[in-house]
Write a protein that holds these residues in place. Sequence first.
Motif, short mmCIF file in Angstrom:
data_model
loop_
_atom_site.label_atom_id
_atom_site.label_comp_id
_atom_site.label_asym_id
_atom_site.label_seq_id
_atom_site.Cartn_x
_atom_site.Cartn_y
_atom_site.Cartn_z
N GLY A 36 0.81 -1.21 0.00
CA GLY A 36 0.00 0.00 0.00
C GLY A 36 0.84 1.26 0.00
O GLY A 36 0.55 2.23 -0.72
N LEU A 37 1.92 1.25 0.78
CA LEU A 37 2.77 2.43 0.87
C LEU A 37 3.48 2.69 -0.46
O LEU A 37 3.62 3.85 -0.89
CB LEU A 37 3.79 2.23 1.99
N LEU A 38 3.90 1.63 -1.14
CA LEU A 38 4.55 1.81 -2.44
C LEU A 38 3.57 2.32 -3.50
O LEU A 38 3.95 3.10 -4.38
CB LEU A 38 5.18 0.49 -2.90
N LEU A 39 2.31 1.90 -3.40
CA LEU A 39 1.30 2.44 -4.31
C LEU A 39 1.13 3.94 -4.09
O LEU A 39 0.99 4.71 -5.04
CB LEU A 39 -0.04 1.73 -4.09
N VAL A 40 1.15 4.35 -2.83
CA VAL A 40 1.04 5.77 -2.51
C VAL A 40 2.25 6.53 -3.04
O VAL A 40 2.12 7.61 -3.63
CB VAL A 40 0.91 5.96 -0.98
#
Length: 271
Positions: A112-116
């Motif tokens: 999720g953090l990498l998508l952000v």
Amino acid sequence: MELGTPVGLVVGFGALLVAAILEGGEVHSFIQGTAALIVFGGTFGATLVSFPLRRVMGLPRLIMEAFLESHRQAPAEIVEHFVHLAQVARREGLLALEEEANKLEDLFLKKGLLLVVDGIDAEVVETVLTTDIQALRERHEAGYGILEAMGGYAPTMGIIGTVMGLIHVLSSLEDPSKLGPAIAVAFVATLYGVASANLLWLPLATKLKAKSKHEVFLRELALQGLLAVQAGDNPRIVREKLEAFLSPSHRGKGSEGGVPQGQPAAARAAG
């Protein structure tokens, strides 16, 4: 090891055994190989008919999971982590979160953090991670669903064993003095069926269901944190948003504590 499971099993079965002894019964009178074969063999057979072989063969691992203690982050720790991420994002920008993501062991949170960091639209991030959560929920339901089914089959198998025993008793009425002991033996199957369902299969299923709901809650909480950080919310606002899902006594703490008071919509739906 999660001590509640083995202690509960010992207390439950021990209480039955002690009660039987206090009533003047003898332990060996409750040990009937035929009854055990009918109840446990029949329950396992019915389970094989109901579920794919691959899933049933995973039953030992599933049961072991109920004995293992969860080492996941506490909800309050997750809140603190996202407050920290919000501070980093406001101070250095979203791209700085890539370094934070590479430190994470939680694959869901890292994803999720990498998508952000990649600048993916918030709606897409929410859709991707919600799908992940739903898949997790369905996998868990498939697991504890087997134990719930076994909890339903076992009492019926016990009744079948009792009926079979009574048929045998009624077919040999020549010696009335043997009727009492023979009928008692026949009812052992019902005891096995009801006891195994209510002290073993259903409690184990409930324990796994509770673990699943908690894990889903943690992921829902993380999702809300990710969306707040992506939106550029002030760290104080991030804390307020996420701590709304915790009980008042555990807000602002990074240690394990109690059952969360509230849950995001998707987590509530799981219950």
